[in-house]
Write an enzyme that holds these catalytic residues in place. Structure first.
Site, short mmCIF file in Angstrom:
data_model
loop_
_atom_site.label_atom_id
_atom_site.label_comp_id
_atom_site.label_asym_id
_atom_site.label_seq_id
_atom_site.Cartn_x
_atom_site.Cartn_y
_atom_site.Cartn_z
N LYS A 254 0.85 -1.19 0.00
CA LYS A 254 0.00 0.00 0.00
C LYS A 254 0.88 1.23 0.00
CE LYS A 254 -4.54 0.77 0.29
NZ LYS A 254 -5.62 -0.16 -0.07
N1 GLU Z 1 -7.25 0.13 -3.19
C1 GLU Z 1 -8.04 -1.03 -3.48
C2 GLU Z 1 -8.14 -1.93 -2.27
O1 GLU Z 1 -7.99 -1.48 -1.16
C3 GLU Z 1 -7.57 -1.74 -4.75
C4 GLU Z 1 -6.17 -2.24 -4.75
C5 GLU Z 1 -5.71 -2.77 -6.10
O2 GLU Z 1 -6.49 -2.80 -7.04
O3 GLU Z 1 -4.55 -3.13 -6.18
O4 GLU Z 1 -8.42 -3.08 -2.38
#
Ligand code: GLU
Length: 418
Positions: A106
């Site tokens: 993240k």
């Molecule tokens: N931000 C989204 C989540 O928390 C998508 C992450 C992604 O597609 O890699 O799942």
């Protein structure tokens, strides 16, 4: 911040809970409570008025045991390292639960993007990308959108990375515009996943989801999409909210009109309809309804308000909206909580499809995307539900049993280097 409300403490607590349930090897338990690496960067930006502002950014890899890191980037004035660590940890479990060959990562930048001009936002994004360039890449870690980042931000990241590497690299991020290697269905995917899981659970409980009432917290990509899907099926949405206010109407809100209103940057508090009542966030969360969908940020359902929650099902559109103390209370009250790593996993699932399509340079049609998404998410739901019934545990712990089980196996097979 109390431990109950520190997202990384919450993630670690959830690991302890599942470790106890599964009798997990204590070495693996401790290993999962650490992140592989955290990068903190400074992002100096020349503002339009000639002043220099320095923002702080993060990229965290929680685990790459099952594949390259995967997870979004959020722009928020409140984001911090512990929050990003928690979000990266949840990504690991989310990808494992869906059995995607990806790990968890993240990123975030401490900024209020509403206060930046478009050019400032572009410079910030490009400099942040340059700062984290050594820890991202199609076979290292693939970012994606999260709160306040979208396909435009992903285009800038893809372009900056490609310019630095000297070759066009669409597979470095997902959530891109279709024209430069994005996937159809990606923007709606998180909402679509919630929609499929809702139908799966309602089937088990003998509910007709079209006859139920809904409250949705958050009206961004996730909250907006699920509210629209439900509205189109004739469901009654009693309340929604954005950062300015909640709005409530017993007769059911007109979602398309509200979506049109917020599309141009307007706040819900300024929307004019005499029938609609403005309500606080706490009133929204504790409104009587059948289904509550928290689709905003962490810690919205905690020990202080969990007793007042008045619904049958909670579908976690956001990451980490419920604390472990609240989980216990909700379980006792008989409320079904579909955890974030399952309920909102549609986004990363279609991100995975986008990544595959980029690598193959071959693009799928929308019906294939939604069919495969439904198959993968329903399979994960069925297994989660089965385990929760068998072990008499809540859906979160059941989902973690599957996710952590797969991870533990991968760790065991790979062993510890050196
Ligand atoms: N931000 C989204 C989540 O928390 C998508 C992450 C992604 O597609 O890699 O799942």
């Amino acid at each position: 911040m109390t431990t109950e409300l520190n997202p990384f403490d919450v993630a670690k607590k959830q690991i302890d809970i599942v470790a106890k349930e599964m009798g997990l090897d204590p070495n693996i338990r401790e290993y999962l409570k650490r992140v592989e690496r955290s990068l903190i960067v400074s992002i100096p930006i020349m503002m339009d008025d000639g002043s220099l502002k320095i923002f702080e950014g993060y990229r965290v890899h929680h685990s790459t045991v099952r594949g390259p890191g995967k997870g979004g980037i959020r722009y928020s004035p409140d984001v911090n390292l512990d929050e990003v660590k928690a979000l990266a940890t949840w990504m690991t479990f989310k990808c494992s639960l869906l059995n995607l060959p990806l790990g968890g990562a993240k990123g975030g930048v401490r900024v209020n993007p509403r206060k930046l001009s478009e050019r400032e936002l572009e410079r910030l994004t490009r400099r942040y990308t340059a700062e984290i360039i050594n820890v991202i890449g199609p076979d290292i870690d693939i970012p994606a959108p999260d709160i306040a980042t979208d396909k435009k931000v992903m285009s800038w990241i893809m372009d900056t990375y490609s310019m630095q590497k000297g070759r066009s690299t669409p597979g470095v991020v997902t959530g891109k515009p279709i024209e430069i290697g994005g996937s159809v269905g990606r923007e709606q995917a998180t909402g679509m996943g919630i929609y499929f899981v809702l139908q799966g659970l309602c089937e088990k409980l003998n509910f007709n989801y079209k006859e139920l009432s809904y409250v949705v917290q958050g009206f961004g990509n996730v909250g907006g999409t699920i509210a629209e899907l439900l509205y189109n099926d004739g469901c009654k949405i009693l309340a929604i909210s954005d950062i300015s206010t909640g709005i409530f109407y017993e007769g059911g809100l007109d979602i398309p009109k509200l979506l049109e209103w917020v599309k141009y940057g307007n706040y819900l508090k300024d929307y004019k309809d005499d029938r609609y009542k403005l309500i606080t966030n706490d009133e929204l969360i504790t409104s009587k309804c059948d289904i509550l969908i928290p689709a905003a940020i962490e810690n919205q359902i905690a020990k202080d308000n969990a007793n007042n929650i008045d619904c049958k099902i909670i579908l976690e559109g956001a990451n980490g909206p419920t604390t472990p103390k609240a989980d216990k209370i909700l379980f006792k009250k008989g409320i079904h909580v579909v955890p974030d790593i399952l309920a909102n996993s549609g986004g990363v699932c279609v991100s995975y499809f986008e990544y595959i399509q980029d690598i193959h340079s071959y693009f799928w049609k929308l019906d294939r995307i939604n069919k495969e998404l439904k198959r993968i998410i329903i399979e994960a739901f069925e297994e989660t539900y089965r385990i929760s019934q068998k072990r008499k545990i809540n859906l979160r712990t059941a989902a973690y049993v599957i996710a952590v089980g797969r991870l533990a196996k991968a760790i065991e097979l790979r062993g510890f280097f050196p």
